[in-house]
Design a protein around this motif. Structure first.
Motif, mmCIF file in Angstrom:
data_model
loop_
_atom_site.group_PDB
_atom_site.id
_atom_site.type_symbol
_atom_site.label_atom_id
_atom_site.label_comp_id
_atom_site.label_asym_id
_atom_site.label_seq_id
_atom_site.Cartn_x
_atom_site.Cartn_y
_atom_site.Cartn_z
ATOM 1 N N GLU A 233 0.842 -1.194 0.000
ATOM 2 C CA GLU A 233 0.000 0.000 0.000
ATOM 3 C C GLU A 233 0.879 1.246 0.000
ATOM 4 N N TYR A 234 0.518 2.205 -0.856
ATOM 5 C CA TYR A 234 1.280 3.446 -0.958
ATOM 6 C C TYR A 234 0.340 4.632 -0.787
ATOM 7 N N ARG A 235 0.686 5.527 0.127
ATOM 8 C CA ARG A 235 -0.112 6.709 0.391
ATOM 9 C C ARG A 235 0.493 7.898 -0.350
ATOM 10 N N PHE A 236 -0.193 8.351 -1.391
ATOM 11 C CA PHE A 236 0.277 9.489 -2.162
ATOM 12 C C PHE A 236 0.138 10.779 -1.363
ATOM 13 N N SER A 237 -0.913 10.840 -0.548
ATOM 14 C CA SER A 237 -1.154 11.995 0.308
ATOM 15 C C SER A 237 -2.049 11.543 1.445
ATOM 16 N N SER A 238 -2.447 12.471 2.282
ATOM 17 C CA SER A 238 -3.356 12.119 3.377
ATOM 18 C C SER A 238 -4.740 11.774 2.855
ATOM 19 N N LEU B 207 -5.209 10.253 -0.508
ATOM 20 C CA LEU B 207 -5.198 9.272 -1.593
ATOM 21 C C LEU B 207 -4.197 8.164 -1.312
ATOM 22 N N LYS B 208 -4.652 6.913 -1.510
ATOM 23 C CA LYS B 208 -3.760 5.775 -1.359
ATOM 24 C C LYS B 208 -4.164 4.679 -2.334
ATOM 25 N N ALA B 209 -3.199 3.824 -2.658
ATOM 26 C CA ALA B 209 -3.427 2.692 -3.560
ATOM 27 C C ALA B 209 -2.891 1.427 -2.903
ATOM 28 N N ARG B 210 -3.547 0.318 -3.214
ATOM 29 C CA ARG B 210 -3.172 -0.955 -2.588
ATOM 30 C C ARG B 210 -3.228 -2.070 -3.625
ATOM 31 N N SER C 70 -5.964 -11.366 -7.854
ATOM 32 C CA SER C 70 -5.201 -10.124 -7.769
ATOM 33 C C SER C 70 -6.182 -8.971 -7.646
ATOM 34 N N THR C 71 -5.887 -8.050 -6.745
ATOM 35 C CA THR C 71 -6.785 -6.925 -6.479
ATOM 36 C C THR C 71 -5.983 -5.634 -6.437
ATOM 37 N N LEU C 72 -6.380 -4.681 -7.254
ATOM 38 C CA LEU C 72 -5.780 -3.343 -7.249
ATOM 39 C C LEU C 72 -6.876 -2.359 -6.872
ATOM 40 N N GLN C 73 -6.675 -1.622 -5.795
ATOM 41 C CA GLN C 73 -7.689 -0.675 -5.359
ATOM 42 C C GLN C 73 -7.067 0.679 -5.045
ATOM 43 N N VAL C 74 -7.823 1.716 -5.382
ATOM 44 C CA VAL C 74 -7.420 3.099 -5.126
ATOM 45 C C VAL C 74 -8.524 3.746 -4.297
ATOM 46 N N ALA D 140 -17.860 14.651 4.436
ATOM 47 C CA ALA D 140 -16.843 13.595 4.425
ATOM 48 C C ALA D 140 -17.122 12.687 3.229
ATOM 49 N N LEU D 141 -16.095 12.466 2.424
ATOM 50 C CA LEU D 141 -16.250 11.697 1.200
ATOM 51 C C LEU D 141 -15.173 10.624 1.120
ATOM 52 N N THR D 142 -15.610 9.412 0.797
ATOM 53 C CA THR D 142 -14.685 8.316 0.527
ATOM 54 C C THR D 142 -15.078 7.683 -0.796
ATOM 55 N N ALA D 143 -14.130 7.594 -1.717
ATOM 56 C CA ALA D 143 -14.372 6.983 -3.029
ATOM 57 C C ALA D 143 -13.386 5.839 -3.227
ATOM 58 N N LEU D 144 -13.898 4.716 -3.721
ATOM 59 C CA LEU D 144 -13.092 3.512 -3.904
ATOM 60 C C LEU D 144 -13.269 2.993 -5.323
ATOM 61 N N ALA D 145 -12.154 2.658 -5.972
ATOM 62 C CA ALA D 145 -12.191 2.025 -7.292
ATOM 63 C C ALA D 145 -11.301 0.783 -7.241
ATOM 64 N N VAL D 146 -11.803 -0.334 -7.775
ATOM 65 C CA VAL D 146 -11.106 -1.615 -7.671
ATOM 66 C C VAL D 146 -11.158 -2.347 -9.005
ATOM 67 N N GLN D 147 -10.052 -2.963 -9.362
ATOM 68 C CA GLN D 147 -10.013 -3.925 -10.468
ATOM 69 C C GLN D 147 -9.526 -5.250 -9.894
#
Length: 1017
Positions: free
Chosen positions: A451-456, A458-461, A503-507, A517-524
């Protein structure tokens, strides 16, 4: 023995420590020390709180409040800080200062609303949930002696119906969430640390490693899993290491299992007497003389011969710990369960390693690994597969029907093979002791994530995982069984291998701005599965010494096969969670799935959902109500799918066929099925309305849900004309509806030195078939006819799945005058009378009707936990009400028909001097499979009772351990039911939705008593 030695040692050390003289407490100068006292009360009620821990911060000095809530504690100086803590209340830290008296009030802890709940591809605070999700802690799952998590989950979550498939070690359970949606399949999707798997209801996963289970029930919660969420989703989170020093925990228990009950069968003299009476009624000579009957004694009690008191034991060692950079949890487990039928067993070795690391503020990574090696010896072969294999080589079946006049062994020490009264039944002891039926399995389950946090915000896993299984089965029927004797030994050997890769890629984007408060999730996600298997059978062994490992003279080509099966899923999904001012919550999700299992015209489908929630308790006009601490209204609607039809139902495939050509056996290939390029997803639309209520700072928590589900395009194999060359084709036909109500209640009843917490849940579900396309009913091809119960179940529009179909029992004909003019003109006095439902003066198939259903009116669970000082007591009740069971052995057990032994109910047979209205005569009356076979399967069970003692912390510290707990448990200790069989919790055809609730000599569920010891260092 080991537990007894540990207990004796701990008591001895504790006694020695208590006998030491009192010394001055470290860290206190006697010249400056003083006593501070006071009273602790409940903030809302003002009542005293006994049992509150009062600790001087940074020291081991402390006390607890008495029955009046008062305390006295010695402090070193004015800088001392007192820490007040109590279960269910928020902790407080207060500086003593110069005071000599300090009175405080503790407020109930609001932490439950801030608990993090695992949902699909993420987590959410419990207060922000918009969907219907039940959470069960791992500590509840692993209470008592349980081999699988589904056994521990039974009765603990509203809307979840779990039925054990038998009491044999390693046996699975049938799990249904909010009713049955489909004709085929119905198991929920299990997601273990992010890896989606099916059929996780056996004993391969160690329950002691589980941190929590989340059961996703409504479409808002399950639609994120799209094509696989129609039957609900169970998220399994395993234990993780926590910050702090190394923690070592040893968990162990040892116990004994016994059959819940034995059935009251005829003994040898009764059996012989009834045999003679029947022969006399038929005008034939007696088989047994009076002298023989007098010399028989009780004869052979075959249940006593096969049932035993069986040991069960479990040992687990775990190590955990970590810091800000790395956390770890490692465990090893050994589980050994001997079944209550001789020679049945399960041994499981398990290892788990969960490691996660945070090398810097940007990166998180980790890996979860689980390995298990299991070994089963199965004595009840009818419990494997679809329930149709080797029914006659069933130890339970034989123990009820084998003649009590026959001994276990012949004079030369060999097993008695033939029962002269019913030759098709094997000697049950020979079946249990000499039949080899081994199951070996190994499993490697794991994943790694980065998992990598681009900022407070945005993160990708990225996560890569796999589930790898290999198994070997070996069955050998020796000459001590009927079939083995006729085949000179018969062996069946198979091995299989499967892998499931995902395999799961999620942002994820998460941001709070002002009241929003907003949370958005995108997954392939991509998943592929492969299964390979090989089987062969053989006979004509020179002897039985090596069982299936020996060399046979004959390999049976018609039963030799190799198979390869592959499938894959490609998915794209997204979810948006929006929160305004912690009052108004919105969740939108959608998943686009493509599966190789469907026809080329309908491979992809879209599964959307939406949910709204209003936290009414955050409104100003509600905040003024002091007793109301939480009030949330939820509503959701969405669509989920089901793809569980097998891998190649949509395609025309070829299969091998052995035939004779020129007097030789040759193998060729023939079409196996009719393809259906238009085969598409089965979809379930669900509406849910829920209400969450918290009272008195959540000392009372209530959750209520109402739902409606409709499953369309149901996948089913329908009969086609035999002239097509096939019998069944898979189609999308019809619809099934479910609606129901769920209610759960959690209360903290008493919070003083004597604590009492309760939990109750109840679920009501009503299911029915609403459409079958061009037809209105069909009889499932489920194998029940193989049990000599032709078409005992039916699928009919307007009726629930699992409906039983047959004639209606109407008593016994008493006189010849009763027969004249009746629908059974050829009957005799003493014959069974059936209702002529259509009034045509004959009994035939047109007089059959619905005579019951396996679906319960409601299911429930009730837990009470009591704690007094260091003692704790848990009482857990679980039950089902209104479901019916087909007792497939009813005829053999209640009517004496010379096809084997019978229960003592057969002594009430009809005769001129005993005008019975329940039991027919002995002269082969016309017996149909009718309503007398259908019994009330309702039950209330004392599922668990646990009494424990935890060593006081001060004593544990002297022993240089962190905790020690000793406990005793009783599992299935009491069962209240009217069902006449061994156990009302039965499901012969395993996961079948159309033939559930049938009992045909199944392995009974045991009751278990265990003694356990948990030690932490």
């Amino acid at each position: 023995m080991k537990i007894s030695l540990l207990l004796t040692l701990s008591l001895y050390i504790g006694t020695m420590w208590l006998s030491q003289p009192i010394r001055a407490l470290p860290g206190i100068s006697l010249s400056s020390a003083r006593v501070i006292s006071g009273q602790v009360t409940d903030y809302e009620l003002g009542t005293p709180l006994p049992g509150v821990s009062v600790l001087v911060k940074g020291t081991s000095i402390g006390t607890t409040t008495d029955a009046s809530g008062r305390y006295n504690v010695t402090i070193a100086d004015d800088k001392a800080v007192l820490v007040f803590s109590f279960v269910g209340y928020a902790k407080q830290e207060i500086a003593a200062g110069s005071r000599t008296e300090l009175n405080i009030s503790l407020s109930p802890d609001q932490q439950t609303l801030n608990e993090v709940v695992v949902v699909g591809y993420g987590t959410v605070k419990k207060s922000d949930l918009t969907g219907s999700v039940s959470s069960v802690k791992g500590a509840e799952i692993s209470q008592g002696a349980v081999a699988s998590m589904t056994q521990g989950l039974q009765g603990r979550a509203a809307g979840v119906q779990i039925t054990r498939q038998g009491g044999q070690p390693g046996e699975g359970s049938t799990v249904r969430i909010r009713g049955t949606n489909s004709f085929s399949g119905g198991e929920p999707l299990y997601v273990i640390d992010g890896i989606p798997v099916y059929n996780e209801n056996g004993a391969s996963l160690n329950p002691s490693d589980i941190e929590s289970l989340e059961i996703l029930k409504d479409a808002s919660a399950t639609a994120i899993y799209g094509s696989r969420g129609a039957n609900g989703v169970i998220l399994v989170t395993t234990k993780r290491g926590k910050d702090g020093k190394l923690r070592v925990n040893l968990e162990s228990y040892y116990g004994q299992q016994q059959a819940i009950k034995n059935l009251n069968m005829l003994n040898a003299p009764q059996y012989a007497t009834l045999t003679n009476a029947r022969l006399k009624a038929l005008g034939r000579a007696a088989q047994f003389t009076d002298a023989q009957i007098s010399a028989m004694g009780e004869g052979t009690n075959w249940q006593d011969q096969i049932f035993r008191s069986a040991p069960i034991q479990n040992y687990q060692l775990s190590l955990s710990g970590g810091n800000k950079t790395i956390n770890y949890y490692i465990s090893g487990n050994y589980y050994n369960e001997q079944g209550i039928i001789i020679n049945s067993s399960l041994k499981r070795f398990a290892f788990r390693s969960n490691v996660s690391a945070n090398p810097n503020d940007k990166i998180s990574l980790g890996a979860n690994l689980y390995f298990t090696d299991s070994r089963r010896n199965v004595v009840q072969s009818d419990q494997d597969g679809d329930g149709r294999s080797n029914f006659l080589t069933s130890a339970v079946h034989g123990s009820l029907l084998f003649s009590p006049v026959s001994p276990v062994y012949n004079a030369d020490g060999s097993y008695v093979v033939q029962n002269p009264d019913f030759p098709a039944i094997d000697n049950p002891v020979a079946v249990a002791q000499s039949v080899t039926n081994n199951r070996f399995g190994r499993r490697l389950l794991g994943n790694a994530f980065f998992e990598y946090r681009f900022s407070s915000y945005l993160k990708a896993r990225l996560s890569l995982g796999g589930d790898f299984n290999s198994g070997l089965s070996g069955q050998y029927l020796p000459r001590s069984t009927i079939f083995g004797n006729s085949s000179n030994g018969y062996a069946s050997v198979g091995n299989d291998y499967s892998n499931n890769l995902v395999s799961t890629l999620q942002v994820e984007y998460q941001h709070t701005f002002g009241k929003h408060a907003l949370t958005a999730l995108a997954v392939q996600e991509a998943q592929s599965a492969t299964t390979r298997s090989n089987t062969f059978t053989s006979k004509d062994f020179p002897n039985d010494a090596l069982a299936y490992l020996g060399s046979a003279n004959t390999i049976l080509p018609t039963n030799t096969a190799s198979a390869l099966s592959e499938s894959s899923i490609l998915s794209y999904l997204g979810r948006i969670n929006y929160n305004y001012n912690s009052k108004y919550l919105l969740t939108l999700s959608g998943r686009y799935d493509g599966s190789s299992r469907f026809g080329r015209n309908n491979r992809f489908a879209f599964f959307p959902s939406a949910a709204l929630a209003w936290r009414i308790s955050e409104e100003d006009f509600i905040k003024s109500i002091p007793t109301l601490s939480d009030l949330k209204l939820r509503a959701s609607y969405g669509v989920t799918g089901n793809q569980e039809i097998g891998n190649y139902s949509a395609y025309s495939v070829l299969g091998p066929r052995v035939t004779s050509f020129n007097d030789q056996l040759v193998t060729g290939f023939v079409p196996q099925n009719i393809g259906n390029a238009n085969l598409k997803w089965e979809s379930t639309a669900q509406l849910d309305v829920g209400l969450d209520i918290g009272l008195f700072n959540n000392r009372i928590a209530i959750t209520a849900d109402y739902y409606q589900k409709k499953t369309r395009d149901v996948l089913v194999g329908l009969n086609v004309p035999q002239t097509s060359g096939f019998s069944v084709v898979t189609q999308n036909v019809g619809s099934v509806g479910n609606q129901g109500f769920e209610f759960s209640l959690q209360t903290r009843n008493l919070t003083g030195s004597f604590q009492w917490n309760s939990g109750f849940n109840i679920s009501l579900n009503r299911s029915k078939v609403t459409d079958l396309g061009p037809i209105t009913e069909f009889f499932p091809n489920d194998g029940s006819g193989w049990l000599a119960i032709p078409s005992f179940t039916i699928v009919r529009v307007g009726q629930p799945l699992g409906s039983f179909y047959g004639w209606v029992f109407d008593g016994i004909y008493q006189k010849t005058d009763d027969i004249a003019g009746s629908a059974q003109s050829t009957a005799k006095p003493g014959d069974i009378r059936y209702k002529d439902l259509n009034g045509d003066k004959k009994i035939d198939d047109s007089d059959r009707t619905i005579i019951g259903t396996s679906q319960p009116a409601f299911i429930y669970g009730f837990t009470n936990e009591f704690r007094f000082k260091n003692f704790d007591l848990t009482v857990f009740l679980q039950g089902s009400q209104g479901n019916k069971i087909v007792n497939a052995q009813f005829k053999n057990l209640n009517y004496f028909t010379a096809e084997g032994n019978a229960s003592k109910n057969a002594l009430n047979y009809w005769s001129d001097t005993n005008p019975s209205q329940t039991t027919p005569s002995l002269t082969n009356p016309n017996i149909r499979y009718a309503s007398q076979y259908v019994e009330d399967g309702s039950y209330l069970r004392l599922k668990n009772i646990i009494l424990g003692y935890t060593l006081p912390g001060t004593v544990a510290k002297r022993l240089k351990i962190s905790t020690l707990r000793l406990y005793v448990t009783g599992q299935n200790a009491l069962t209240f039911t009217k069902y006449s069989g061994f156990d009302p919790e039965v499901n012969r055809f395993r996961n079948s939705n159309v033939s559930s609730g049938i009992d045909a000599g199944s392995y009974p569920t045991p009751k278990t008593w265990t003694l356990g010891l948990n030690v932490g260092f």
